[in-house]
Design an enzyme around this catalytic site. Sequence first.
Site, PDB file in Angstrom:
ATOM      1  N   ARG A   1       0.818  -1.217   0.000  1.00 47.80           N
ATOM      2  CA  ARG A   1       0.000   0.000   0.000  1.00 47.80           C
ATOM      3  C   ARG A   1       0.851   1.266   0.000  1.00 47.80           C
ATOM      4  O   ARG A   1       0.580   2.220  -0.736  1.00 47.80           O
ATOM      5  CB  ARG A   1      -0.927  -0.008   1.212  1.00 47.80           C
ATOM      6  CG  ARG A   1      -1.984  -1.114   1.191  1.00 47.80           C
ATOM      7  CD  ARG A   1      -2.811  -1.055   2.472  1.00 47.80           C
ATOM      8  NE  ARG A   1      -3.857  -2.077   2.515  1.00 47.80           N
ATOM      9  CZ  ARG A   1      -3.684  -3.297   3.012  1.00 47.80           C
ATOM     10  NH1 ARG A   1      -2.503  -3.655   3.486  1.00 47.80           N
ATOM     11  NH2 ARG A   1      -4.683  -4.165   3.029  1.00 47.80           N
ATOM     12  N   ILE A   2       1.893   1.294   0.836  1.00 47.60           N
ATOM     13  CA  ILE A   2       2.720   2.498   0.946  1.00 47.60           C
ATOM     14  C   ILE A   2       3.553   2.684  -0.319  1.00 47.60           C
ATOM     15  O   ILE A   2       3.663   3.793  -0.855  1.00 47.60           O
ATOM     16  CB  ILE A   2       3.610   2.438   2.195  1.00 47.60           C
ATOM     17  CG1 ILE A   2       2.744   2.385   3.456  1.00 47.60           C
ATOM     18  CG2 ILE A   2       4.545   3.651   2.246  1.00 47.60           C
ATOM     19  CD1 ILE A   2       3.525   2.079   4.730  1.00 47.60           C
TER      20      ILE A   2
ATOM     21  N   ASP B   1       9.489  -6.432  -6.372  1.00 49.42           N
ATOM     22  CA  ASP B   1       8.765  -7.076  -5.272  1.00 49.42           C
ATOM     23  C   ASP B   1       8.706  -8.557  -5.574  1.00 49.42           C
ATOM     24  O   ASP B   1       8.571  -8.956  -6.739  1.00 49.42           O
ATOM     25  CB  ASP B   1       7.349  -6.503  -5.131  1.00 49.42           C
ATOM     26  CG  ASP B   1       6.741  -6.771  -3.751  1.00 49.42           C
ATOM     27  OD1 ASP B   1       6.910  -7.899  -3.237  1.00 49.42           O
ATOM     28  OD2 ASP B   1       6.107  -5.865  -3.195  1.00 49.42           O
TER      29      ASP B   1
ATOM     30  N   PRO C   1       8.843  -4.539   4.546  1.00 49.13           N
ATOM     31  CA  PRO C   1       8.919  -4.913   5.961  1.00 49.13           C
ATOM     32  C   PRO C   1      10.285  -5.514   6.260  1.00 49.13           C
ATOM     33  O   PRO C   1      11.020  -5.901   5.335  1.00 49.13           O
ATOM     34  CB  PRO C   1       7.810  -5.960   6.107  1.00 49.13           C
ATOM     35  CG  PRO C   1       7.737  -6.588   4.746  1.00 49.13           C
ATOM     36  CD  PRO C   1       8.014  -5.480   3.766  1.00 49.13           C
TER      37      PRO C   1
ATOM     38  N   ASN D   1      15.852 -10.011   4.367  1.00 49.05           N
ATOM     39  CA  ASN D   1      16.298  -8.719   3.835  1.00 49.05           C
ATOM     40  C   ASN D   1      17.033  -7.855   4.851  1.00 49.05           C
ATOM     41  O   ASN D   1      17.242  -6.663   4.616  1.00 49.05           O
ATOM     42  CB  ASN D   1      15.116  -7.942   3.235  1.00 49.05           C
ATOM     43  CG  ASN D   1      14.063  -7.534   4.275  1.00 49.05           C
ATOM     44  OD1 ASN D   1      14.322  -7.533   5.477  1.00 49.05           O
ATOM     45  ND2 ASN D   1      12.885  -7.178   3.807  1.00 49.05           N
TER      46      ASN D   1
ATOM     47  N   ALA E   1      10.870   2.914   5.993  1.00 47.84           N
ATOM     48  CA  ALA E   1      10.286   1.598   6.267  1.00 47.84           C
ATOM     49  C   ALA E   1      10.797   0.989   7.572  1.00 47.84           C
ATOM     50  O   ALA E   1      10.129   1.069   8.609  1.00 47.84           O
ATOM     51  CB  ALA E   1      10.551   0.676   5.086  1.00 47.84           C
ATOM     52  N   ARG E   2      11.968   0.376   7.535  1.00 46.58           N
ATOM     53  CA  ARG E   2      12.563  -0.267   8.704  1.00 46.58           C
ATOM     54  C   ARG E   2      14.057  -0.029   8.714  1.00 46.58           C
ATOM     55  O   ARG E   2      14.732  -0.177   7.699  1.00 46.58           O
ATOM     56  CB  ARG E   2      12.286  -1.780   8.696  1.00 46.58           C
ATOM     57  CG  ARG E   2      10.843  -2.167   8.992  1.00 46.58           C
ATOM     58  CD  ARG E   2      10.494  -1.902  10.456  1.00 46.58           C
ATOM     59  NE  ARG E   2       9.140  -2.290  10.789  1.00 46.58           N
ATOM     60  CZ  ARG E   2       8.089  -1.480  10.732  1.00 46.58           C
ATOM     61  NH1 ARG E   2       8.243  -0.223  10.322  1.00 46.58           N
ATOM     62  NH2 ARG E   2       6.894  -1.906  11.084  1.00 46.58           N
TER      63      ARG E   2
ATOM     64  N   ASP F   1      13.955   7.929   7.912  1.00 43.49           N
ATOM     65  CA  ASP F   1      12.979   8.115   8.984  1.00 43.49           C
ATOM     66  C   ASP F   1      13.076   6.998  10.010  1.00 43.49           C
ATOM     67  O   ASP F   1      12.405   7.047  11.037  1.00 43.49           O
ATOM     68  CB  ASP F   1      11.564   8.173   8.396  1.00 43.49           C
ATOM     69  CG  ASP F   1      10.527   8.563   9.442  1.00 43.49           C
ATOM     70  OD1 ASP F   1      10.716   9.617  10.089  1.00 43.49           O
ATOM     71  OD2 ASP F   1       9.545   7.816   9.620  1.00 43.49           O
TER      72      ASP F   1
ATOM     73  N   GLU G   1      17.337   2.452  16.580  1.00 43.54           N
ATOM     74  CA  GLU G   1      16.490   3.571  17.019  1.00 43.54           C
ATOM     75  C   GLU G   1      15.791   3.341  18.339  1.00 43.54           C
ATOM     76  O   GLU G   1      15.399   4.310  19.013  1.00 43.54           O
ATOM     77  CB  GLU G   1      15.443   3.886  15.956  1.00 43.54           C
ATOM     78  CG  GLU G   1      14.360   2.844  15.797  1.00 43.54           C
ATOM     79  CD  GLU G   1      13.373   3.215  14.695  1.00 43.54           C
ATOM     80  OE1 GLU G   1      12.186   3.332  15.009  1.00 43.54           O
ATOM     81  OE2 GLU G   1      13.794   3.388  13.534  1.00 43.54           O
TER      82      GLU G   1
ATOM     83  N   HIS H   1      11.372   8.649  13.106  1.00 45.25           N
ATOM     84  CA  HIS H   1      10.258   7.733  12.840  1.00 45.25           C
ATOM     85  C   HIS H   1       8.920   8.473  12.912  1.00 45.25           C
ATOM     86  O   HIS H   1       7.990   8.063  13.622  1.00 45.25           O
ATOM     87  CB  HIS H   1      10.268   6.564  13.835  1.00 45.25           C
ATOM     88  CG  HIS H   1       9.685   5.299  13.252  1.00 45.25           C
ATOM     89  ND1 HIS H   1      10.215   4.052  13.479  1.00 45.25           N
ATOM     90  CD2 HIS H   1       8.602   5.095  12.457  1.00 45.25           C
ATOM     91  CE1 HIS H   1       9.492   3.134  12.863  1.00 45.25           C
ATOM     92  NE2 HIS H   1       8.501   3.745  12.234  1.00 45.25           N
TER      93      HIS H   1
END
Length: 331
Positions: free
Chosen positions: A154-155, A174, A206, A211, A233-234, A258, A263, A296
């Site tokens: 979605r993002i 993907d 994710p 990954n 994302a992560r 972000d 973190e 974040h």
Amino acid sequence: MKIIAYGIREDERPYLEEWAQDQGIEVRVVRELLDEQTADLAKGYDGAVVYQQKPYSGAILDRLAANGVTNLSLRNVGVDNVDADAVKRHGFKVTNVPAYSPAAIAEFTVTRLMQLLRRTPTFDRKQALGDLRWAPDIADELNTMTVGIVATGRIGRAAMKIYQGFGAKVIAYDVYHNPELEKQGIYVDTLDDLYAQADVISLHAPATKDNEKMLNDAAFAKMKPGVWILNPARGALIDTDALIRALDSGQVAGAALDVYEDEVGIFNTDFGSFASIPDERLKNLMERDNVLVSPHIAFYTRTAVKNMVQYALNNNRDLIATGHAENEVQF
């Protein structure tokens, strides 16, 4: 029906109270995060709504189950920090909020890219010193670039539309192809193909075991010189040390981050001064004009916060009432 909600911030409280009043359901607000000690507060409740970056460890879930609560609703997307063995051991029902506001994250990501391309951090610093000259900080234009989207959920798809609105060429990678994007011929076959073609790499995947630190020295070496890296994302997707080396060499022109691999315990904390931030690698990145670090906050809009709270409460209500919910996660 009684629900306990952990880690509730002041910006979340109005949406929680609105929901509780509308539903006629008792919701206990706990400011502290769920841990082995606060899990005992759940005794007597039917379900728990939670949000935190640190792990939902086996010890925490064991304690929660011992207090009779196995309906667990996360106010966020990621479930990679949930102990799957404990979930199965106690028969937990777990839900997440998979789409609280894809637009919020996509809009923020593209905004940060535009700041980098137009060199606004450099001009802000120069102007603060009274320097109003243009040169040598000439900008680049997004409409001339190829943007590589990593993960088209979605993002990723929301970000793609914005990039295309600027006139950029968009390619994507993907493991699972979206049928509509497949028809458009947007997908490349491998990540190496994306690295070789993209002027901008926008991460929307994710975090998984497969990954972890996918952007490492080897990956950066395969990219076009002067590539721009965006990660809303992560943090685990990027090897921070490798990124610093790639920035130092100029292989990476700049980055907007972000998220950060270390973190937890750092972001959303007031250290009182820049010097007091206890992470030298993070400060290294923050001091660069060509790197934008944010704690974040890409998700942090009124729309997203309301959806995170109320969708999670809806999920928890449904788990308690029926044993199932729309956003139930299978482990």
